[in-house]
Scaffold this motif. Structure first.
Motif, PDB file in Angstrom:
ATOM      1  N   PRO A  47       0.813  -1.218   0.000  1.00  0.00           N
ATOM      2  CA  PRO A  47       0.000   0.000   0.000  1.00  0.00           C
ATOM      3  C   PRO A  47       0.844   1.265   0.000  1.00  0.00           C
ATOM      4  CG  PRO A  47      -0.873  -1.588   1.571  1.00  0.00           C
ATOM      5  CD  PRO A  47       0.465  -2.105   1.128  1.00  0.00           C
ATOM      6  N   LYS A  48       0.378   2.271  -0.726  1.00  0.00           N
ATOM      7  CA  LYS A  48       1.098   3.546  -0.794  1.00  0.00           C
ATOM      8  C   LYS A  48       0.845   4.407   0.437  1.00  0.00           C
ATOM      9  CE  LYS A  48       1.003   3.550  -5.857  1.00  0.00           C
ATOM     10  NZ  LYS A  48       0.492   4.208  -7.084  1.00  0.00           N
ATOM     11  N   ASN A  49      -0.165   4.025   1.244  1.00  0.00           N
ATOM     12  CA  ASN A  49      -0.468   4.812   2.435  1.00  0.00           C
ATOM     13  C   ASN A  49       0.290   4.331   3.667  1.00  0.00           C
ATOM     14  OD1 ASN A  49      -1.708   2.422   3.137  1.00  0.00           O
ATOM     15  ND2 ASN A  49      -3.798   3.232   3.166  1.00  0.00           N
ATOM     16  N   GLY A  50       1.251   3.443   3.471  1.00  0.00           N
ATOM     17  CA  GLY A  50       2.041   2.942   4.584  1.00  0.00           C
ATOM     18  C   GLY A  50       1.430   1.763   5.300  1.00  0.00           C
ATOM     19  N   GLY A  51       0.306   1.246   4.789  1.00  0.00           N
ATOM     20  CA  GLY A  51      -0.332   0.092   5.408  1.00  0.00           C
ATOM     21  C   GLY A  51       0.491  -1.173   5.238  1.00  0.00           C
ATOM     22  N   LYS A  52       0.073  -2.235   5.917  1.00  0.00           N
ATOM     23  CA  LYS A  52       0.804  -3.498   5.871  1.00  0.00           C
ATOM     24  C   LYS A  52       0.721  -4.127   4.473  1.00  0.00           C
ATOM     25  CE  LYS A  52       0.113  -4.648  10.751  1.00  0.00           C
ATOM     26  NZ  LYS A  52      -0.430  -5.635  11.708  1.00  0.00           N
ATOM     27  N   PRO A  53       1.831  -4.627   3.969  1.00  0.00           N
ATOM     28  CA  PRO A  53       1.804  -5.308   2.678  1.00  0.00           C
ATOM     29  C   PRO A  53       1.122  -6.662   2.784  1.00  0.00           C
ATOM     30  CG  PRO A  53       3.981  -5.457   3.650  1.00  0.00           C
ATOM     31  CD  PRO A  53       3.176  -4.564   4.546  1.00  0.00           C
ATOM     32  N   ILE A  91       9.316  -5.782   4.235  1.00  0.00           N
ATOM     33  CA  ILE A  91       8.240  -6.751   4.419  1.00  0.00           C
ATOM     34  C   ILE A  91       8.619  -7.757   5.501  1.00  0.00           C
ATOM     35  CG2 ILE A  91       7.085  -8.704   3.301  1.00  0.00           C
ATOM     36  CD1 ILE A  91       7.174  -7.008   0.702  1.00  0.00           C
ATOM     37  N   ALA A  92       9.857  -8.249   5.419  1.00  0.00           N
ATOM     38  CA  ALA A  92      10.281  -9.285   6.363  1.00  0.00           C
ATOM     39  C   ALA A  92      10.415  -8.744   7.782  1.00  0.00           C
ATOM     40  CB  ALA A  92      11.609  -9.885   5.914  1.00  0.00           C
ATOM     41  N   SER A  93      10.766  -7.474   7.916  1.00  0.00           N
ATOM     42  CA  SER A  93      10.938  -6.919   9.245  1.00  0.00           C
ATOM     43  C   SER A  93       9.622  -6.408   9.832  1.00  0.00           C
ATOM     44  CB  SER A  93      11.957  -5.775   9.199  1.00  0.00           C
ATOM     45  OG  SER A  93      11.498  -4.740   8.348  1.00  0.00           O
ATOM     46  N   GLY A  94       8.587  -6.330   8.998  1.00  0.00           N
ATOM     47  CA  GLY A  94       7.269  -5.908   9.458  1.00  0.00           C
ATOM     48  C   GLY A  94       6.300  -7.072   9.476  1.00  0.00           C
ATOM     49  N   ASP A  95       5.045  -6.760   9.264  1.00  0.00           N
ATOM     50  CA  ASP A  95       4.001  -7.777   9.296  1.00  0.00           C
ATOM     51  C   ASP A  95       3.449  -7.974   7.893  1.00  0.00           C
ATOM     52  OD1 ASP A  95       4.143  -8.167  12.074  1.00  0.00           O
ATOM     53  OD2 ASP A  95       2.921  -6.380  12.410  1.00  0.00           O
ATOM     54  N   LEU A  96       3.926  -8.975   7.215  1.00  0.00           N
ATOM     55  CA  LEU A  96       3.393  -9.329   5.901  1.00  0.00           C
ATOM     56  C   LEU A  96       2.148 -10.184   6.096  1.00  0.00           C
ATOM     57  CD1 LEU A  96       3.548  -9.571   2.802  1.00  0.00           C
ATOM     58  CD2 LEU A  96       5.070 -11.522   3.117  1.00  0.00           C
ATOM     59  N   THR A  97       1.035  -9.756   5.536  1.00  0.00           N
ATOM     60  CA  THR A  97      -0.208 -10.506   5.638  1.00  0.00           C
ATOM     61  C   THR A  97      -0.320 -11.477   4.468  1.00  0.00           C
ATOM     62  OG1 THR A  97      -1.334  -8.657   6.722  1.00  0.00           O
ATOM     63  CG2 THR A  97      -2.717 -10.335   5.703  1.00  0.00           C
ATOM     64  N   LEU A 155      -7.345  -4.390   0.698  1.00  0.00           N
ATOM     65  CA  LEU A 155      -5.977  -4.550   1.192  1.00  0.00           C
ATOM     66  C   LEU A 155      -5.150  -3.281   0.998  1.00  0.00           C
ATOM     67  CD1 LEU A 155      -5.231  -8.166  -0.070  1.00  0.00           C
ATOM     68  CD2 LEU A 155      -5.837  -7.453   2.245  1.00  0.00           C
ATOM     69  N   ALA A 156      -5.604  -2.402   0.097  1.00  0.00           N
ATOM     70  CA  ALA A 156      -4.932  -1.119  -0.103  1.00  0.00           C
ATOM     71  C   ALA A 156      -5.753   0.016   0.499  1.00  0.00           C
ATOM     72  CB  ALA A 156      -4.712  -0.867  -1.588  1.00  0.00           C
ATOM     73  N   GLY A 157      -6.784  -0.342   1.279  1.00  0.00           N
ATOM     74  CA  GLY A 157      -7.587   0.670   1.942  1.00  0.00           C
ATOM     75  C   GLY A 157      -8.541   1.397   1.031  1.00  0.00           C
ATOM     76  N   ARG A 158      -8.981   0.737  -0.051  1.00  0.00           N
ATOM     77  CA  ARG A 158      -9.868   1.380  -1.007  1.00  0.00           C
ATOM     78  C   ARG A 158     -11.072   0.499  -1.314  1.00  0.00           C
ATOM     79  NH1 ARG A 158      -6.679   4.947  -5.501  1.00  0.00           N
ATOM     80  NH2 ARG A 158      -5.326   6.050  -4.057  1.00  0.00           N
ATOM     81  N   SER A 159     -12.083   1.115  -1.934  1.00  0.00           N
ATOM     82  CA  SER A 159     -13.226   0.353  -2.425  1.00  0.00           C
ATOM     83  C   SER A 159     -12.895  -0.201  -3.797  1.00  0.00           C
ATOM     84  CB  SER A 159     -14.464   1.250  -2.514  1.00  0.00           C
ATOM     85  OG  SER A 159     -14.792   1.763  -1.244  1.00  0.00           O
TER      86      SER A 159
END
Length: 406
Positions: free
Chosen positions: A125-131, A325-331, A365-369
């Protein structure tokens, strides 16, 4: 574990002419991502980036041809990378792999048809959300450009076969050129099929080959996995005990390929692939893995021999994304399905989906409709059901970062 010697001798340093066809023998995606992560996390890729970028083969799979429908809008809220693996049994030059190599890879000859058995949409996501890494089941029944409704894993192979036949009809006799050009056509149609299904613009394309997967798992010294039950399958070569174990080479291929004798078939195979990727990423960041020059050289060699990318995919940027991705939370997720046990009108076993539910899920998943579709597609086979994304039940853990799966 003690690393076994590879049956495939290391190639001489890659040159552009030697690696034009590296991506032909495609099967699994996970370790290609892992290998790039290793190079990015270690800093090694900064030194070798230009050399690596110039020698990895590219494919123009993202440019629509004149007269074709426009792709979905570019600004869909995320950077989207389609990760693909296929079941081709050829080498980098398009030549059939010898029987001895196929035995090492625990695979077999086929009739020449190519199917894409692994498709993962990596959404950042371009809004900084979790990949998110979203798997598309190989038997998903959907619209395939130029064919109507079919299994999505057939899109590449059908387009490739038709284009190769057309080239031969025009008098082309260079088999390597036929393979290259028909592969590009197959990839292009697959990208269109995924875009039509998800209404997501594919920004980048990456493909890993079977031999490269083998070499990369060997370079890592194997990857830890865990099974809830012992299982065996002669088709994939799988023969695993219950509990935690380390797999590499042919065993790793069997682990991510097995579909038969699993409770949910291909859906459980997808969970295995996701668990394998999760474990490999964690292992790669563990102490010692990235400090071995020998390991890094082996990974670099495997990248040269295994990846095909679109020309716009910057390897350094991709590696740094993978590091984040690896250091954060990849869904990890799978597109919503109506039923994994559907039947098409002509009697094929298919995964039925509700396209509207798929688009809403992927857009979320990208925070959009979900956007309005650019192609018309009815729900598969008239199946009913909510199409809601299946809830991801927590998986039991063996060692930290090693989920136990079927």
């Amino acid at each position: 574990m003690t690393q076994k010697p590879s049956p495939f001798p290391r190639q001489a340093p890659a040159t552009p002419s030697r690696v034009r066809r590296v991506g032909r023998v495609s099967r699994r995606v996970a370790v290609g991502l892992v290998s790039l992560l290793a190079l990015g996390a270690s800093g090694y890729v900064y030194v070798t980036k230009d050399q690596l970028q110039s020698t990895v083969p590219t494919t123009d799979a993202l440019t629509p041809r004149a007269g074709e429908p426009a792709p979905p809008p570019a600004d869909d809220g995320a950077e989207d990378i389609l990760l693909v693996g296929s079941d081709a049994r050829t080498d980098a030059q398009g030549n059939a792999l010898p029987a001895r190599v196929l035995r090492q890879l625990r695979t077999e000859a086929n009739d020449g048809a190519v199917n894409t058995d692994t498709m993962i949409l990596l959404r950042v996501p371009k809004n900084g959300g979790k990949p998110s890494a979203v798997s598309v089941p190989r038997d998903t029944w959907t619209a395939v450009p130029g064919r109507g409704e079919a299994k999505i894993n057939s899109a590449y192979g059908i387009a490739k076969a038709h284009f190769a036949q057309a080239l031969r009809g025009q008098g082309e006799r260079d088999q390597a050129k036929i393979e290259r050009d028909s592969d590009t056509e197959g990839r292009r149609v697959l990208v269109q099929a995924v875009q039509d299904l998800t209404q997501v613009r594919i920004d980048h394309y990456a493909e890993i080959n079977l031999l490269g997967f083998y070499l990369m798992t060997e370079a890592l010294g194997g990857v830890k996995v865990c099974l809830n039950h012992a299982t065996e399958d002669k088709d994939s070569g799988a023969n695993f005990r219950r509990g935690e174990q380390t797999v590499s080479g042919g065993e790793a291929l069997s682990f991510v390929r097995q579909r038969k004798n699993l409770p949910r078939g291909d859906l459980d195979r997808i969970v295995r692939q996701q668990a394998f990727l999760s474990s490999a990423l964690r292992q790669l960041l563990s102490a010692g893995t990235l400090t071995s020059p020998g390991t890094l050289n082996d990974l670099m060699d495997a990248v040269h021999r295994s990846l095909t990318l679109d020309p716009g995919l910057d390897l350094l940027q991709f590696a740094q994304q993978a590091k984040g991705i690896a250091s954060g939370d990849l869904t990890f997720a799978t597109i919503p399905v109506v039923t994994a046990n559907g039947r098409s009108a002509d009697g094929q076993s298919i995964v039925q989906i509700d396209p509207k539910a798929v688009r809403e899920f992927v857009a979320g998943l990208a925070g959009r409709s979900a956007p309005a579709p650019t192609t018309t597609q009815a729900p598969a086979g008239g199946g009913s059901g909510s199409g809601a994304a299946p809830a991801a039940a927590p998986l039991p853990q063996a060692s930290p970062g090693v989920p136990c799966v079927n």
